[in-house]
Design an enzyme around this catalytic site. Structure first.
Site, PDB file in Angstrom:
ATOM      1  N   HIS A 299       0.848  -1.216  -0.289  1.00 38.79           N
ATOM      2  CA  HIS A 299       0.059  -0.215   0.128  1.00 38.79           C
ATOM      3  C   HIS A 299       0.416   0.810  -0.144  1.00 38.79           C
ATOM      4  O   HIS A 299       1.815   1.513   0.886  1.00 38.79           O
ATOM      5  CB  HIS A 299      -0.996   0.084   1.511  1.00 38.79           C
ATOM      6  CG  HIS A 299      -1.715   0.871   1.153  1.00 38.79           C
ATOM      7  ND1 HIS A 299      -1.919   2.250   1.214  1.00 38.79           N
ATOM      8  CD2 HIS A 299      -3.100   0.681   1.039  1.00 38.79           C
ATOM      9  CE1 HIS A 299      -3.504   2.627   1.205  1.00 38.79           C
ATOM     10  NE2 HIS A 299      -4.106   1.612   1.342  1.00 38.79           N
ATOM     11  N   ARG A 322      -6.707  10.633  -0.649  1.00 42.35           N
ATOM     12  CA  ARG A 322      -6.688  10.749  -1.274  1.00 42.35           C
ATOM     13  C   ARG A 322      -7.802  10.890  -3.065  1.00 42.35           C
ATOM     14  O   ARG A 322      -7.995  11.845  -2.985  1.00 42.35           O
ATOM     15  CB  ARG A 322      -5.351   9.590  -2.232  1.00 42.35           C
ATOM     16  CG  ARG A 322      -3.836   9.711  -1.864  1.00 42.35           C
ATOM     17  CD  ARG A 322      -2.895   8.933  -2.064  1.00 42.35           C
ATOM     18  NE  ARG A 322      -3.036   7.319  -1.718  1.00 42.35           N
ATOM     19  CZ  ARG A 322      -3.344   6.729  -2.243  1.00 42.35           C
ATOM     20  NH1 ARG A 322      -3.447   6.510  -3.580  1.00 42.35           N
ATOM     21  NH2 ARG A 322      -3.082   5.473  -1.298  1.00 42.35           N
TER      22      ARG A 322
END
Length: 520
Positions: A299, A322
């Site tokens: 990740h 994000r």
């Protein structure tokens, strides 16, 4: 009296969860005494359990979904959890659960979503393509992805309408064509909301039993069929008979075991997983086929805690940060990637940057920045991150000149709805405008680095959640769901699909195991 005692125990559990939820989700926010109810092999037992229940190994979302469906089918269920608290990694899930064609998408203005299958295939990459192009035999990857994506709407409906979880907010994540990742409108992250609600419902069932601090050590096989298992609790061995659903999770935290065996190149990379040995060997011992074991998801964003920057365990910086507009800057204060690309692409872009000096831990110097609009949209997550000191608020003028320039350039791209630098097409709730007028505005800033997060490989299985052995034939009496399985995600998993696979294949496994229990 028994039912009164049980209800009192359940109430105690829920009060503990309410007080400690975020601390538990993120590992160390509070002390470990909150869940004393589940310590030292404590059990929830709502009736005397008859022989041969459906045995579920693991109390994450896959195991709980299996238990729910088995109970609904009339079976008794006994969950075994090796940790002192239930929930597994599912309770930490922070971005949401995918669903295509849901009423919540339509309410958000997304009238059609027919690209979920294609997005998943694209993320699965070469493992899927090579098998399809060569017409190779093997696990039915296409069938598994079809089941995952086609049943996603019904999975959301089940959680909302039958279980009672709020999943009304839909957000975009990297690698998705449209927003399809669902979470609630409140402050409780989706994994915790789903798991705690399911635990409460299961605890109200008269045929349900949960044993924690119960370590499964082997499966019992006779005449080619799994008949039960052996587990250790309080230092004593116990044998339990019944069909088995294996839902123990992956091996990203098994740094010195399976991770070192299959991905030695990831040595030193921190993880979001507890450092625990994997349970895959238990399945191998009954000839289960393991596939895609070298496929490990890194990740792109785990928080670097400035109080302990070299720590190997890190709290996930949820992808929704994000998705709602946040950007990533290099150590030089520049954007370097489309933040909405798949996890694999963003992770590789970060790992091509110079590493930071963190002793034996391999990590990178990357800054995550959210503007006021992005901060508001992720307030449920942000409050905890700020509390823990993982993010802080700063005025734009307090940042480096390079970072200010990057913010202005990105803000101009958002205003124009065109990112000429990296082709980002989804900007979430970013609203900061470029120029001198933004210098007094506050942004949220945190340091992040790639971490090992999820393992795509595991036990081969089919659309009925049956574990497959030699020749990819089903092993009778044995089902699996969740991260322990392999074949769905291929090279990389789309964000939001881990909870989804737990629900879909967990429910299938529970229903199938209940049929086996009823037949004999």
């Amino acid at each position: 009296m028994l039912m009164f005692s049980i209800r009192r125990c359940i109430l105690t559990l829920l009060v503990g969860i309410s007080a400690a939820l975020l601390g538990m989700i993120y590992h160390r926010a509070i002390g470990t005494t909150t869940f004393n109810f589940f310590s030292q092999s404590t059990e929830i037992a709502t009736s005397h359990m008859a022989s041969k229940p459906v045995i579920v190994v693991g109390s994450g979302l896959a195991g709980l979904s299996a238990a729910h469906e088995a109970l609904r089918a009339g079976a008794k269920v006994h969950i075994l959890e090796r940790a002192p608290k239930p929930g597994g990694n599912s309770i930490k899930a922070s971005s949401g659960i995918n669903g295509a064609g849901t009423r919540f998408q339509k309410a958000a203005g997304i009238e059609a979503d027919d690209k979920f299958y294609d997005d998943t295939v694209r993320s699965a990459g070469r493992r899927f393509q090579q098998q399809q192009q060569a017409a190779q035999s093997g696990v039915d990857r296409a069938g598994l992805i079809e089941a995952l994506t086609r049943k996603s709407e019904s999975a959301i409906n089940w959680l909302v309408d039958e279980i009672g979880v709020d999943l009304s907010v839909v957000a975009p994540l990297g690698g998705h064509s449209v927003p399809r990742t669902h979470r609630g409108a409140g402050k409780t992250p989706p994994g915790a909301a789903i798991v705690t609600t399911l635990l409460k419902k299961l605890g109200e069932q008269p045929n349900f039993q949960l044993s924690t601090s119960a370590e499964v050590v082997s499966l019992d096989v006779a005449d080619g069929t799994v008949k039960g298992l052996r587990y250790v609790s309080d230092g004593k061995q116990h044998d339990l008979e019944g069909p088995v659903v294996f839902a123990v999770g992956g091996f990203a935290g098994d740094a010195n075991g399976l991770l070192a065996k299959y991905r030695p190149d990831l040595a030193g990379v921190p993880s979001t997983n507890e450092p625990l040995p994997a349970s895959h060997g238990i399945l191998e011992a009954v000839d289960a086929e393991l596939i895609d074991m070298d496929s490990v998801q890194v990740h792109p964003t785990g928080f670097v805690d400035q109080k302990d920057p070299g720590a190997t365990y890190k709290i996930l910086a949820a992808e929704v940060l994000r998705g709602e507009g946040g950007i990533l800057l290099s150590g030089d204060g520049e954007r370097f990637v489309n933040e909405m690309e798949t996890r694999e692409v963003v992770s590789k872009a970060i790992m091509n940057l110079p590493t930071a000096d963190s002793g034996s831990t391999r990590q990178w110097d990357v800054t995550l920045i959210l503007d006021p609009g992005s901060c508001e949209a992720t307030a449920g997550h942000l409050g905890f991150y700020l509390f823990k000191g993982l993010m802080e608020k700063k005025k734009v003028k307090e940042l480096s000149p390079q970072a200010i320039n990057a913010i202005d350039r990105y803000a101009a791209a958002v205003a124009a709805r065109k990112d000429e630098d990296f082709g980002r097409g989804s900007f979430g709730h970013w609203r900061l405008l470029p120029g001198e007028g933004n210098r007094e505005d506050e942004v949220c800033v945190g340091k992040v680095t790639p971490i090992t997060h999820f393992t795509m490989g595991g036990a081969a299985f089919n659309e009925r959640a049956q574990v497959l052995g030699q020749g990819l034939l089903p092993i009778k009496g044995l089902w699996a769901a969740g991260e322990i399985t392999g074949g769905i995600h291929g090279d990389n998993r789309l964000g939001g699909s881990s909870l989804l696979e737990c629900v879909i294949f967990g429910r299938i496994a529970g229903a199938e195991a209940a049929k086996a229990a009823a037949s004999g």
